[in-house]
Design an enzyme around this catalytic site. Sequence first.
Site, PDB file in Angstrom:
ATOM      1  N   TRP A 102      -3.666  46.209  63.366  1.00 53.38           N
ATOM      2  CA  TRP A 102      -3.236  46.636  64.697  1.00 53.38           C
ATOM      3  C   TRP A 102      -3.885  47.958  65.092  1.00 53.38           C
ATOM      4  CZ3 TRP A 102      -1.696  43.138  67.782  1.00 53.38           C
ATOM      5  CH2 TRP A 102      -1.063  42.000  67.277  1.00 53.38           C
ATOM      6  N   ASP A 186       1.879  53.858  67.578  1.00 54.63           N
ATOM      7  CA  ASP A 186       2.341  52.501  67.852  1.00 54.63           C
ATOM      8  C   ASP A 186       3.404  52.190  66.802  1.00 54.63           C
ATOM      9  OD1 ASP A 186       2.784  49.795  68.119  1.00 54.63           O
ATOM     10  OD2 ASP A 186       0.722  49.193  67.648  1.00 54.63           O
ATOM     11  N   LYS A 210       9.886  42.709  67.753  1.00 51.71           N
ATOM     12  CA  LYS A 210       9.985  42.718  66.301  1.00 51.71           C
ATOM     13  C   LYS A 210      11.315  43.298  65.817  1.00 51.71           C
ATOM     14  CE  LYS A 210       4.972  43.081  65.811  1.00 51.71           C
ATOM     15  NZ  LYS A 210       4.739  41.740  65.276  1.00 51.71           N
TER      16      LYS A 210
END
Length: 374
Positions: A102, A186, A210
Amino acid sequence: MKRTVNFNAGPAALPLPALERARDEFLDFAGSGMSVMEHSHRGKEYEAVHDEAIALVRELLGIPASYEVLLLQGGATALFAQIPMNLLDKGAAAQYLVTGAWGEKALGEAKSVSAMFGATVSVQSLGVGEGKEKSYTRVPAPSGVKVDPGSAYLHITSNETIHGVEYNVDPSRAFPATGDVPLIADMSSDFLWRPFDVTKFGMVYAGAQKNIGPSGVVVAVVSKSLLDRGRKDIPKIFQFRTHAENKSLYNTPPTFGVYMVRNVLSWLKGQGGLAGVEANNRKKAARLYGVIDGNPEFFRSPVERESRSVMNVVFRLPAPELEERFIAEAKKQGMIGLKGHRSVGGIRVSIYNAAPYEWVETLASFMEAFARAM
């Protein structure tokens, strides 16, 4: 109804009480004779939910008045581009510290934006190898992070969902200290599993799907000083200040998604706040890593111990065929979501806030029995 033991990485399991609340209010929200999805986002019924969601984020994290809480759309992936669009002027430079897939994606978008704006991006990557063989097994110690004091910001991914590495789980792998350079994180897969000091960051952001709600909502916590620095020559919809000035109601928000985030945040508060949530999450992770470390001839964690994620526990078995059998037999026993990401293989167990300890105990017992049977 028997609930499936759901270890999906995202969209992930939601707390049963949050779902039951939505079920009970689905057709008639707040006595209005309408679903919350049917209400105007300008109406008092929805605005009360919207305001409560923002207030709960503030309360759970102890966010000071010098920070804004934004409810955004587009997923965290959209913010990969939106952050450099807001913060990189011509001739400016940003730093990216990459610890997994990511982080790589965020870096790719920053490079595209910086090329358009005449800015630059520098990279510190902890990846080893190239292509499909590239692996990430750790986050850096704070002393190993090089911070350029002239950078517009330094970006990290606090928890890498695919590779299972996470910052600040062990004191030796704390979040980097960046001085006057804004630290941006993030936190999509580990937001609100524990308390943390927001004031160490210029901005944190998290896709909800999530750990704190359904897909379609991004929660961002941004310092007002960083908002003030944002560019004004990009479209208004992409400016963070636009959403701050309009209380995240500049355009129609994903109202049902925000409603569900509110439900989850309310549930988190009822669990003893983030301190109580952290204790339970660490207990879950300790049980699984205990099985892995207790059976080293059968289970192997590829991640350095100090960097092991509490949210996404990844491990390998001696052969891919055994991993496939493990996943299939676990599914027969009501457990899903254990297949590792296609880019790395193996097993991945996502044990976000909504996964109760009982689910983890069910899996741990299955792992022990599976290893004995081999």
